[in-house]
Design an enzyme around this catalytic site. Structure first.
Site, mmCIF file in Angstrom:
data_model
loop_
_atom_site.group_PDB
_atom_site.id
_atom_site.type_symbol
_atom_site.label_atom_id
_atom_site.label_comp_id
_atom_site.label_asym_id
_atom_site.label_seq_id
_atom_site.Cartn_x
_atom_site.Cartn_y
_atom_site.Cartn_z
ATOM 1 C CB SER A 43 -28.446 8.879 11.101
ATOM 2 O OG SER A 43 -29.663 8.669 11.779
ATOM 3 C CG HIS A 77 -24.795 9.201 14.323
ATOM 4 N ND1 HIS A 77 -24.715 8.366 15.412
ATOM 5 C CD2 HIS A 77 -25.998 8.951 13.750
ATOM 6 C CE1 HIS A 77 -25.813 7.629 15.473
ATOM 7 N NE2 HIS A 77 -26.606 7.962 14.486
ATOM 8 N NE ARG A 116 -20.089 5.135 14.971
ATOM 9 C CZ ARG A 116 -21.349 4.673 14.978
ATOM 10 N NH1 ARG A 116 -22.167 5.001 15.960
ATOM 11 N NH2 ARG A 116 -21.768 3.882 14.032
#
Lengths: 213, 213
Positions: free
Chosen positions: B17, B43, B40
């Protein structure tokens, strides 16, 4: 300091937010009966993409509401989603929220099988003798396992809320669910999240009973 | 059925990812040292807006990491954000996560004052004799109260993660925090959420210690 705060009473903040959302949606077409779900997702994310990416199977909202009234329980794939669901409203109709992700037996089985804890926790949920709504905001592997269990006739859920977020197999896992005969609410594409999963549950709960306390 | 799943092992999903995110970011400029926080957030949301809207005060990441190593505790404004933070990594350095939103005394004081529970819970947090990081993903009133407490010299937090989401006073509350001398990580604009608040905490924690178990 030029920052000026809008003077809105605490109890009116949500109402005012929904007014702004409705205003900014303008004449964006929304499927009748789904408006409150869509608007709550936008309220939770400030992301108007949800006006376009949310897909509903036929009468999904009505069916979900009936299931909750009949005492359906909700299974999540994160503790975060579980934490976000209004459990008091759900409990009025006899429902509970389950998340098996932190269970020791789930971790053990996942390790043995080389699968994810999300997969193993869906298997555990399928063993519950209850009407079930699945609210999946994180793990595409959970949706893939639900698809398999449905195809194998081992599971017949009332609704699948398929809103995992991410970049690996997320898009595909949602398409799989949309190929079943099970009622679904799916955020097509990459977007979603535990917050969106919880917020769709709450939108359904508040459509039944707006007394949240 | 034309859905084809990508064959990625569970333990490699996050790595893959992040590779996709890095690839799609291309040459989008990110402030050195903040990349892991920004990635993040993307994500967690699949929303590349976070590459543009995240604002960091000078050395905010380094200061936050030092505070965590020194045993700082984290205060959230939702149980959901609390649920999402990796408490095991935090505990290794002596920190805990607090959320006072469901406390009876907080509800009582908020009602008496005609304020929000978020406001009252910030006052309660300010009474803690600990190093504090605030992770605010929901209530702009929490940020406004933090601003007031800082201006009144009643609070000197190690970091404010200012990422409430929404439509009423959200933009303004974030600007207020950016006017203080306190280290901050703020998602400028309307976007954010409890998931983003938790994920920024986790990004900091994993920069210190990537052994999450």
């Amino acid at each position: 300091m030029k920052v000026e705060l809008e003077n809105v009473k605490p109890m009116d903040i949500e109402k005012r937010s929904f007014e702004i959302i409705t205003e900014e949606l303008g004449d964006t077409p929304l499927l009748p009966g789904t408006e409150l779900v869509v608007k709550r997702c936008i309220h939770t994310s400030a992301d108007f993409d949800y006006a376009k990416n949310l897909c509903f199977s036929e009468n999904a909202v009505e069916k979900a509401i009936q299931a909750i009234k009949d005492g359906a329980c909700i299974v999540t794939d994160t503790q975060m989603a579980k934490a976000g669901i209004n459990k008091r409203v759900l409990a009025r109709y006899g429902g509970e929220v389950y998340c098996f992700m932190s269970d020791e037996d789930v971790a053990k089985i996942a390790k043995e099988n080389g699968s994810t804890r999300a997969t193993a926790s869906m298997d555990k949920a399928a063993g519950l003798d209850k009407k079930l709504i699945f609210a999946i905001g994180n793990a595409p592997t959970a949706l893939v396992r639900l698809y398999e269990l449905i195809e194998e006739k081992k599971l017949d859920p009332e609704l699948i809320i398929g809103v995992p977020v991410g970049f690996v197999n997320v898009v595909q896992s949602k398409e799989l669910i949309m190929h079943t005969d099970v009622p679904y609410i799916v955020a097509r594409g990459r977007k979603g999240g535990s917050n969106i999963a919880a917020c769709i549950c709450n939108a359904l709960l508040y459509m039944i009973d707006n007394n949240r306390g």
